[in-house]
Design a protein around this motif. Structure first.
Motif, short mmCIF file in Angstrom:
data_model
loop_
_atom_site.label_atom_id
_atom_site.label_comp_id
_atom_site.label_asym_id
_atom_site.label_seq_id
_atom_site.Cartn_x
_atom_site.Cartn_y
_atom_site.Cartn_z
N LEU A 68 -9.26 -9.25 -1.26
CA LEU A 68 -8.10 -8.81 -2.02
C LEU A 68 -8.56 -7.83 -3.08
O LEU A 68 -9.59 -8.05 -3.72
N VAL A 69 -7.81 -6.75 -3.23
CA VAL A 69 -8.15 -5.76 -4.25
C VAL A 69 -6.95 -5.54 -5.15
O VAL A 69 -5.79 -5.72 -4.74
N PHE A 70 -7.23 -5.20 -6.39
CA PHE A 70 -6.21 -4.72 -7.32
C PHE A 70 -6.25 -3.20 -7.20
O PHE A 70 -7.24 -2.57 -7.59
N ALA A 71 -5.19 -2.62 -6.64
CA ALA A 71 -5.21 -1.20 -6.25
C ALA A 71 -4.19 -0.39 -7.04
O ALA A 71 -3.14 -0.89 -7.44
N ASP A 126 3.16 0.78 -9.52
CA ASP A 126 2.03 1.25 -10.32
C ASP A 126 0.72 0.65 -9.84
O ASP A 126 -0.33 1.29 -9.93
N ALA A 127 0.77 -0.58 -9.35
CA ALA A 127 -0.44 -1.26 -8.89
C ALA A 127 -0.02 -2.40 -7.99
O ALA A 127 1.14 -2.82 -7.98
N ALA A 128 -0.97 -2.91 -7.21
CA ALA A 128 -0.66 -4.02 -6.32
C ALA A 128 -1.93 -4.77 -5.95
O ALA A 128 -3.02 -4.20 -5.90
N GLY A 133 -5.98 7.19 -0.37
CA GLY A 133 -5.02 7.38 -1.44
C GLY A 133 -5.04 6.32 -2.51
O GLY A 133 -4.28 6.39 -3.47
N LEU A 134 -5.92 5.31 -2.34
CA LEU A 134 -5.98 4.22 -3.32
C LEU A 134 -7.33 4.18 -4.01
O LEU A 134 -8.36 4.51 -3.42
N ALA A 135 -7.32 3.76 -5.26
CA ALA A 135 -8.52 3.32 -5.97
C ALA A 135 -8.33 1.84 -6.25
O ALA A 135 -7.19 1.36 -6.36
N ALA A 136 -9.42 1.08 -6.34
CA ALA A 136 -9.25 -0.37 -6.46
C ALA A 136 -10.52 -1.04 -6.94
O ALA A 136 -11.61 -0.47 -6.88
N ILE A 138 0.84 -1.21 0.00
CA ILE A 138 0.00 0.00 0.00
C ILE A 138 0.87 1.24 0.00
O ILE A 138 0.61 2.21 -0.75
N GLU A 139 1.92 1.25 0.81
CA GLU A 139 2.82 2.40 0.84
C GLU A 139 3.53 2.56 -0.49
O GLU A 139 3.75 3.69 -0.97
N GLY A 140 3.89 1.45 -1.13
CA GLY A 140 4.54 1.52 -2.43
C GLY A 140 3.65 2.14 -3.49
O GLY A 140 4.11 2.93 -4.32
#
Length: 295
Positions: free
Chosen positions: A264-267, A141-143, A154-157, A132-134
């Motif tokens: 689990l999310v693709f963020a 770019d995504a995680a 700070g994330l969209a997912a 998440i911090e990355g």
């Protein structure tokens, strides 16, 4: 001042370690140290406090860091703008994932590579907090990360898996005939759990804290499969996602009360600039992996 020096400086600042920074940018560690020293001589200030076990930025380093990031981002944008003139997506994407999941990342990356063969892909693993911090800092770019009911700021997912978190015990365990257990009952048993920093561990500990339950985590392992192996050998009660152990014949699965779910999310980073390559990857992931929208 060279762009290479700024790249090395940002890498050391984000990794807090010269060796890890060198591995990240695929150069020898002495080369990183030499370029940082040259940059410090040019600026007339030390950028890092090297007297600690973990490298830390000095006040001068903290002042330089946002400008170094901005310079590197501007160069990347310039290269992207030129590449777009040829109607081909180029560049690179860096993706992180938790250590164990059942998301078809190989399938996604194969489809992406077929569609965009000029994009370099880097894939790494870490725990959810680090990932998440990355994403927030732009290092990734995504995680694929594990989250609770709320998406971190700070994330969209998009949600890619949503399943029960269960308890698992060996076939000789006293609870082998139980269908459900309350979290309060775990206070008297050794618990086997993922490490601190993982999403499932956070949800489990938060649920126990809300109930005032003090559990003893006797064993930690970095993957759900390792947790299952420990439980199968009678070392305690494993807390893990259902899909990781549903097919095992050496374990008995027990539902938790109150129920916990693992998502689990693709963020990706919300509101920030995104390269064309990263944008294409996110769009493809939303089409191929998403089972729901994250909120």
């Amino acid at each position: 001042m060279e762009l290479r020096q700024l790249e090395y400086f940002v890498a050391v600042a984000e990794e807090a370690n010269f060796t890890r920074a060198a591995a990240r940018i695929h150069v020898a560690q002495p080369a990183v140290s030499a370029q940082i020293a040259r940059l410090e001589r040019e600026l007339g200030e030390l950028l890092f406090d090297r007297g600690r076990r973990e490298i830390r930025l000095t006040a001068a380093g903290q002042a330089v860091l946002p400008h170094a990031r901005a310079a590197l981002a501007a160069i990347a944008d310039a290269r992207t703008a030129v590449a777009e003139l040829s109607d081909l997506v180029r560049g690179s994407v860096t993706i992180g994932t938790v250590t164990a999941h059942d998301v078809d990342m190989p399938g996604l990356l194969a489809r992406f590579h077929d569609a965009h063969p000029y994009v370099d892909i880097t894939l790494g693993t870490a725990n959810s907090d680090e990932l998440i911090e990355g994403v927030r800092t732009g290092r990734l770019d995504a995680a694929i990360v594990s989250v609770g009911t709320e998406l971190p700021a700070g994330l969209a997912a998009v949600v890619v898996t949503d399943q029960p978190i269960v308890a698992a015990v060996g076939l000789d365990d006293p609870w082998r005939g139980r269908r459900t257990i309350r979290l309060e009952e775990l206070a008297g048993r050794p618990v086997i759990a993922l490490p601190v920093g993982t999403g499932i561990r956070y949800q489990f500990e938060r649920a126990c804290a809300d109930l005032g339950v003090d559990v003893h985590v006797a064993f930690e392992a970095s993957t759900p499969h390792a947790l299952a192996d420990l439980a199968a050998r009678g070392l305690g009660v494993a807390v893990l996602p259902q899909s990781m152990v549903r097919s095992r014949t050496d374990l008995h699965l027990i539902a938790l009360i109150p129920a916990l779910r693992g998502r689990l999310v693709f963020a990706w980073r919300s509101g920030g600039p995104m390269s064309p390559a990263a944008r294409e990857l996110v769009n493809m992931a939303r089409r191929l992996l998403a089972v729901g929208e994250a909120e």
